[in-house]
Design an enzyme around this catalytic site. Structure first.
Site, PDB file in Angstrom:
ATOM      1  N   ILE A 151       0.937  -1.076   0.089  1.00  0.00           N
ATOM      2  CA  ILE A 151      -0.136  -0.003   0.096  1.00  0.00           C
ATOM      3  C   ILE A 151       0.829   1.178  -0.118  1.00  0.00           C
ATOM      4  CG2 ILE A 151      -1.927   1.309   1.128  1.00  0.00           C
ATOM      5  CD1 ILE A 151      -2.465  -1.440  -0.087  1.00  0.00           C
ATOM      6  N   GLU A 152       0.957   1.811  -0.996  1.00  0.00           N
ATOM      7  CA  GLU A 152       1.690   3.009  -1.316  1.00  0.00           C
ATOM      8  C   GLU A 152       0.952   4.424  -1.553  1.00  0.00           C
ATOM      9  OE1 GLU A 152       5.037   2.282  -3.838  1.00  0.00           O
ATOM     10  OE2 GLU A 152       4.954   0.187  -3.399  1.00  0.00           O
ATOM     11  N   ALA A 153      -0.353   4.247  -1.374  1.00  0.00           N
ATOM     12  CA  ALA A 153      -1.274   5.464  -1.897  1.00  0.00           C
ATOM     13  C   ALA A 153      -2.115   5.704  -0.864  1.00  0.00           C
ATOM     14  CB  ALA A 153      -1.566   5.438  -3.339  1.00  0.00           C
TER      15      ALA A 153
END
Length: 294
Positions: A151-153
């Site tokens: 999860i990068e956003a």
């Protein structure tokens, strides 16, 4: 006669001790699915280099969106073209390799709007990729070993609810997370704090403040922070080539094995190395160079 009895007792004790020791040995995790030139999933597993393969990515899900796979040209999920991967997945699992579905990525369209939304996403994942039943399984009838959170956003909200909901389906389900190396992670900290994650492969790249830059000082300081987290096992996440991480973090194999691994392998939580990604690894032969030292 007495000496023979004593010898037998000692040998029996050694056998019992060996049976009681933990069976886990460190391994390499790889991301597959983002470049058609990386080869098939079956070919990836046949290298014998990896103990974990993350299929990347389920890049759209949550907040009322229709879930969608993006496997970068390997297959078209819109016409059920990815169901054939079931054979590949089973082949990998037959070799003792754990295959996980990776959620998110750096360019996805995903979010969770509420705890109820997280529960709905967990049900979708369970029924379509894991042990549940659905009439339309995007990867066919193979049952994946777990879910990876890349999860990068968006925000850090409700990922803990998703982790807890998945484990309620099956406590033995493998959960992995791929946080950035600055501690704590902006998106996954609350989820990791649940203690539900079996594997946390930390991205020690594209983050100059905690990656390898001329020396391992900042990397090792961050590593020690991560091993203090509730993660059951922590992996050192690295790019397989300089091109795989434009903002840096690549560590040449000889430097990794001489300057970094000796320091981190002493940690009780050391699980191995995560590599981004299979295409770069195939091009650069990184896992071949390091696997004997992992």
């Amino acid at each position: 006669m007495a000496s023979h009895i004593e010898t037998s007792i000692i040998l029996l004790s050694l056998v019992l001790f060996s049976l009681c020791k933990p069976s886990f040995s460190a391994g390499i995790a790889i991301y597959w699915g983002q470049n058609t030139d990386e080869g098939t999933l079956t070919e990836t597993c046949a290298t014998g280099n990896y103990q974990f393969v993350n299929i990347a990515f389920l890049s759209t899900f949550g907040s009322g969106s229709t879930p969608a796979l993006n496997l970068a040209g390997h297959c078209d999920p819109n016409n059920n073209g990815c169901t054939g991967l079931s054979t590949d997945i089973k082949s990998c699992q037959g070799q003792g390799i754990k295959v996980l579905l990776s959620l998110g990525g750096g360019a996805g369209s995903y979010s969770l709007s509420s705890a109820d939304d997280a529960t709905q996403v967990a049900s979708y994942l369970w029924n379509n990729f894991l042990g549940g039943q659905s009439g339309s399984r995007p990867l066919g009838d193979a049952v994946l070993d777990g879910i990876d959170f890349d999860i990068e956003a968006g925000s850090g909200q409700f990922w803990d609810n998703l982790a807890n909901a998945l484990k309620r389906f099956n406590q033995n389900l493998n959960l992995a997370a791929a946080p950035q190396c600055p501690f704590p992670d902006a998106h996954l900290d609350k989820a990791i704090q649940t203690g539900q994650f079996d594997f946390v492969w930390v991205q020690f790249y594209n983050n100059p403040q905690c990656q390898y830059v001329d020396n391992a000082n900042n990397l090792l300081a961050a590593w020690n922070q991560w091993t203090s987290s509730p993660a059951k096992q922590v992996f050192l996440g690295l790019p397989a080539s300089p091109a795989a991480a434009p903002s840096g973090g690549f560590i040449p194999a000889d430097v990794l094995t001489s300057q970094v691994l000796p320091s981190i392998k002493s940690s009780a939580k050391y699980g191995g190395i995560m590599i981004w990604n299979r295409f770069a690894d195939k091009q650069n032969g990184y896992s071949n160079s390091i696997k004997a030292s992992v």
